[in-house]
Design an enzyme around this catalytic site. Structure first.
Site, PDB file in Angstrom:
ATOM      1  N   GLU A 158       0.848  -1.196   0.000  1.00  0.00           N
ATOM      2  CA  GLU A 158       0.000   0.000   0.000  1.00  0.00           C
ATOM      3  C   GLU A 158       0.883   1.245   0.000  1.00  0.00           C
ATOM      4  OE1 GLU A 158      -2.881  -0.354   3.181  1.00  0.00           O
ATOM      5  OE2 GLU A 158      -3.357  -2.381   2.508  1.00  0.00           O
ATOM      6  N   ASN A 185       6.877 -12.190   3.069  1.00  0.00           N
ATOM      7  CA  ASN A 185       6.479 -11.193   4.067  1.00  0.00           C
ATOM      8  C   ASN A 185       7.127 -11.458   5.425  1.00  0.00           C
ATOM      9  OD1 ASN A 185       5.077  -9.554   2.413  1.00  0.00           O
ATOM     10  ND2 ASN A 185       3.034 -10.037   3.195  1.00  0.00           N
ATOM     11  N   LEU A 203      15.357  -1.957   6.199  1.00  0.00           N
ATOM     12  CA  LEU A 203      16.322  -1.826   7.300  1.00  0.00           C
ATOM     13  C   LEU A 203      16.144  -0.473   7.969  1.00  0.00           C
ATOM     14  CD1 LEU A 203      19.821  -3.264   6.262  1.00  0.00           C
ATOM     15  CD2 LEU A 203      18.124  -4.236   7.809  1.00  0.00           C
ATOM     16  N   GLY A 235      12.525   1.745  13.663  1.00  0.00           N
ATOM     17  CA  GLY A 235      11.376   2.562  14.034  1.00  0.00           C
ATOM     18  C   GLY A 235      10.503   1.846  15.050  1.00  0.00           C
ATOM     19  N   CYS A 283      -1.071  -6.638   6.207  1.00  0.00           N
ATOM     20  CA  CYS A 283      -0.379  -7.822   5.672  1.00  0.00           C
ATOM     21  C   CYS A 283       0.685  -8.400   6.601  1.00  0.00           C
ATOM     22  CB  CYS A 283       0.235  -7.493   4.325  1.00  0.00           C
ATOM     23  SG  CYS A 283      -1.008  -7.300   3.037  1.00  0.00           S
ATOM     24  N   ARG A 299      -5.347  -0.743   9.662  1.00  0.00           N
ATOM     25  CA  ARG A 299      -5.398  -2.110  10.188  1.00  0.00           C
ATOM     26  C   ARG A 299      -4.046  -2.429  10.848  1.00  0.00           C
ATOM     27  NH1 ARG A 299      -7.887  -5.168   4.946  1.00  0.00           N
ATOM     28  NH2 ARG A 299      -6.667  -3.582   3.866  1.00  0.00           N
TER      29      ARG A 299
HETATM   30  N1  LIG Z   1      -3.681  -4.736   1.121  1.00  0.00           N
HETATM   31  C1  LIG Z   1      -2.535  -5.119   0.619  1.00  0.00           C
HETATM   32  O1  LIG Z   1      -1.566  -4.335   0.567  1.00  0.00           O
HETATM   33  C2  LIG Z   1      -2.334  -6.518   0.098  1.00  0.00           C
HETATM   34  C3  LIG Z   1      -1.152  -6.835  -0.587  1.00  0.00           C
HETATM   35  C4  LIG Z   1      -0.969  -8.133  -1.036  1.00  0.00           C
HETATM   36  C5  LIG Z   1      -1.919  -9.105  -0.776  1.00  0.00           C
HETATM   37  N2  LIG Z   1      -3.055  -8.768  -0.092  1.00  0.00           N
HETATM   38  C6  LIG Z   1      -4.036  -9.820   0.173  1.00  0.00           C
HETATM   39  O2  LIG Z   1      -5.148  -9.606  -0.674  1.00  0.00           O
HETATM   40  C7  LIG Z   1      -6.342  -9.976   0.001  1.00  0.00           C
HETATM   41  C8  LIG Z   1      -7.282  -8.787   0.036  1.00  0.00           C
HETATM   42  O3  LIG Z   1      -6.689  -7.770   0.820  1.00  0.00           O
HETATM   43  P1  LIG Z   1      -7.229  -6.278   0.782  1.00  0.00           P
HETATM   44  O4  LIG Z   1      -6.334  -5.472   1.618  1.00  0.00           O
HETATM   45  O5  LIG Z   1      -7.486  -5.889  -0.625  1.00  0.00           O
HETATM   46  O6  LIG Z   1      -8.640  -6.478   1.540  1.00  0.00           O
HETATM   47  P2  LIG Z   1      -9.817  -5.436   1.689  1.00  0.00           P
HETATM   48  O7  LIG Z   1     -10.480  -5.770   2.956  1.00  0.00           O
HETATM   49  O8  LIG Z   1      -9.315  -4.064   1.415  1.00  0.00           O
HETATM   50  O9  LIG Z   1     -10.809  -5.793   0.482  1.00  0.00           O
HETATM   51  C9  LIG Z   1     -11.530  -6.988   0.390  1.00  0.00           C
HETATM   52  C10 LIG Z   1     -12.782  -6.698  -0.436  1.00  0.00           C
HETATM   53  O10 LIG Z   1     -13.444  -7.927  -0.687  1.00  0.00           O
HETATM   54  C11 LIG Z   1     -14.849  -7.684  -0.645  1.00  0.00           C
HETATM   55  N3  LIG Z   1     -15.552  -8.964  -0.481  1.00  0.00           N
HETATM   56  C12 LIG Z   1     -15.790  -9.686   0.646  1.00  0.00           C
HETATM   57  N4  LIG Z   1     -16.477 -10.802   0.338  1.00  0.00           N
HETATM   58  C13 LIG Z   1     -16.652 -10.803  -1.010  1.00  0.00           C
HETATM   59  C14 LIG Z   1     -17.261 -11.704  -1.930  1.00  0.00           C
HETATM   60  N5  LIG Z   1     -17.816 -12.848  -1.522  1.00  0.00           N
HETATM   61  N6  LIG Z   1     -17.276 -11.383  -3.240  1.00  0.00           N
HETATM   62  C15 LIG Z   1     -16.702 -10.232  -3.670  1.00  0.00           C
HETATM   63  N7  LIG Z   1     -16.098  -9.342  -2.848  1.00  0.00           N
HETATM   64  C16 LIG Z   1     -16.080  -9.637  -1.545  1.00  0.00           C
HETATM   65  C17 LIG Z   1     -14.979  -6.724   0.524  1.00  0.00           C
HETATM   66  O11 LIG Z   1     -16.217  -6.054   0.511  1.00  0.00           O
HETATM   67  C18 LIG Z   1     -13.788  -5.785   0.276  1.00  0.00           C
HETATM   68  O12 LIG Z   1     -14.146  -4.711  -0.565  1.00  0.00           O
HETATM   69  C19 LIG Z   1      -5.913 -10.449   1.400  1.00  0.00           C
HETATM   70  O13 LIG Z   1      -5.775 -11.831   1.399  1.00  0.00           O
HETATM   71  C20 LIG Z   1      -4.576  -9.770   1.587  1.00  0.00           C
HETATM   72  O14 LIG Z   1      -3.755 -10.485   2.466  1.00  0.00           O
HETATM   73  C21 LIG Z   1      -3.287  -7.496   0.326  1.00  0.00           C
END
Ligand SMILES: NC(=O)c1ccc[n+]([C@@H]2O[C@H](COP(=O)([O-])OP(=O)(O)OC[C@H]3O[C@@H](n4cnc5c(N)ncnc54)[C@H](O)[C@@H]3O)[C@@H](O)[C@H]2O)c1
Length: 443
Positions: free
Chosen positions: A151, A204, A246, A249, A256, A323
């Site tokens: 992010e 990670n 590195l 902080g 994640c 989060r």
């Molecule tokens: N946020 C990050 O930086 C990041 C990076 C790499 C991997 N991930 C992984 O990606 C996945 C998603 O993370 P995120 O941060 O985007 O989560 P998030 O909570 O921001 O988004 C998840 C979305 O899924 C939707 N959702 C829930 N149930 C659903 C369904 N049945 N059908 C369709 N949509 C549905 C929710 O309403 C929400 O908008 C996680 O497993 C996370 O670990 C996240």
């Protein structure tokens, strides 16, 4: 070019969906939250991520949003699962959103490949494959394609990926998923499904390990009079080590690292192995987040009735994600010590997430009358503040820089008692030998 359905319009789904549209594919993103879908249709991005709104606007002809499962899957060659996988109370992955996508898939799907982008424990792909087979959905292939974006830099991370990891049960499915990324200058690394699932958790956990490692070095630096910023620079220029992750902080947060490290620890534990190193990484991080409280106490003594400004709430700069943010722990700890807490963040709506905390609409307002300020998020505007002028507005000019983000010399010249994390020179260190904690600084 393919037609791709995405499930989940969160940070991972929206960014990777928009990026694949940018590569020329037709992408339909389904979410279950009506206001999110309506907002996206009206051009509103539901969270703060630099460059994403422009990317979506640029690809609006190839990108659409829906609440409907049928609309998403109809004619789609790939089904990307990007729903959240938060931790359960036991710390394991809550896969209920993943399973609800699988359960809602219609029976009459055409040939397609289900691609898991959500971060899941190793073994999930085999369970999903078995469920698809049980339902007779043998025309649906399966691949794991973990997402590595961070992010704050998510769009760049996807479009300039270091590599695309793909795990598949059938080679043709892995090749098809890899081919979707043509146009990116990144190698596609093919492997089996459990290995691809493990790459994400291991990557990670390794990055988190570097953070906890340098934080422990920082803590030792404080005791022996070394400066962790110099140490990290000296280490990082060694090509075997590198400079990334590195930065000493107050530790890692976000959606994640904490959960993925915990997933790996519990995955190992559930399989009969005690992952000592990863357990330590988690413990070091938990303690590190709290260190600013002790630092402020070192200067002020009891915090009862003292006013503490938290500068930044997001778990890192350039996101509004809170989060597992260190700010939440710090706010609770300062409140528990009897302090009044005032918080500021340029993008996070603090009112929504913090209870018992006063919310300031600017960093300047947060500093007014404060007995101490803690830099929690490395927001660039903090460097631009007129610190010399602001000194007079604080009740006591003490700044604990949880991100080693400000220039110690600038701060000291401006008249502050400044403390970073593992930075060598703290004027208070010398004072502490002769004075009651905080007496000099409070005058
Ligand atoms: N946020 C990050 O930086 C990041 C990076 C790499 C991997 N991930 C992984 O990606 C996945 C998603 O993370 P995120 O941060 O985007 O989560 P998030 O909570 O921001 O988004 C998840 C979305 O899924 C939707 N959702 C829930 N149930 C659903 C369904 N049945 N059908 C369709 N949509 C549905 C929710 O309403 C929400 O908008 C996680 O497993 C996370 O670990 C996240």
């Amino acid at each position: 070019m393919a037609r791709i359905a995405f499930f989940g319009a969160g940070y991972a789904g929206l960014v990777s969906g928009a990026c694949l549209a940018d590569l020329g594919h037709t992408v339909v993103i389904r979410d279950v939250v009506a206001e999110r879908v309506e907002g996206l249709r009206a051009g509103r991005v539901p969270f703060y991520e630099p460059g994403l709104a422009e990317l979506i606007a640029r690809n609006q002809d190839r990108l659409s949003f829906t609440l409907s499962m049928d609309e998403a899957v109809d004619g789609s060659d790939f089904l990307f699962v990007c729903v959240g996988t938060p931790p359960t109370v036991s710390g394991d992955a809550n896969l209920s959103a993943v399973w609800s996508v699988i359960e809602d898939l219609p029976q009459d799907l055409g040939p397609t490949v289900l691609v898991m982008k959500s971060t899941v424990p190793v073994g999930t792909g085999e369970k999903v494959r078995a469920e698809l087979d049980r339902r007779g959905l043998t025309q649906v292939g399966y691949a794991s394609c973990p997402e590595f974006l961070a992010e704050g830099t998510a769009v760049r991370d996807f479009l300039e990926s270091d590599r695309i990891v793909v795990g598949a049960f059938e080679p043709q499915h892995g090749e098809a998923v890899g081919a979707l990324h043509e146009g990116l200058d990144a190698p596609v690394v093919q492997m089996d499904v459990p290995s691809a699932e493990m790459v994400k958790l291991a990557a990670n956990a390794y990055l988190a390990t570097r953070i906890s490692f340098i934080n422990e070095i920082a803590n030792v630096c404080e005791l022996v009079g070394a400066d962790v910023e110099d140490v990290a620079r000296g280490m990082g220029l060694d090509r075997r080590i590198g400079t990334q992750y590195l930065r000493a902080g107050i530790g890692f947060g976000g959606s994640c690292f904490p959960k993925d490290v915990s997933f790996l620890k519990l995955l190992a534990g559930n399989s009969g192995y005690h992952f000592h190193l990863v357990s330590s990484v988690i413990e070091v991080n938990e303690l590190q987040i709290r260190r600013p409280v002790a630092k402020v106490q070192g200067h002020l003594g009891s915090l009862r009735g003292k006013r503490v400004a938290l500068l930044g709430l997001a778990f890192k700069a350039n996101t509004d994600d809170v989060r597992e943010a260190p700010s939440l722990v710090l706010a609770a700890r300062f409140l528990a010590e009897g302090a009044q807490v005032v918080a500021w963040d340029p993008v996070v709506d603090a009112q929504e997430i913090l209870h018992g905390v006063e919310v300031a609409d600017s960093a300047t307002a947060a500093l007014a009358g404060a007995d101490a300020a803690v830099v929690v998020t490395e927001w660039p505007e903090l460097r631009e503040l007129p610190w010399a002028e602001l000194r007079e507005t604080m009740g006591n000019p003490l700044v604990v820089d949880g991100r080693n983000f400000l220039d110690p010399e600038v701060m000291r010249t401006a008249g502050y008692a400044y403390e970073g994390m593992g930075r060598a020179t703290s004027p208070f260190a010398a004072l502490a030998e002769t004075e009651e904690p905080g007496t000099k600084l409070r005058q």
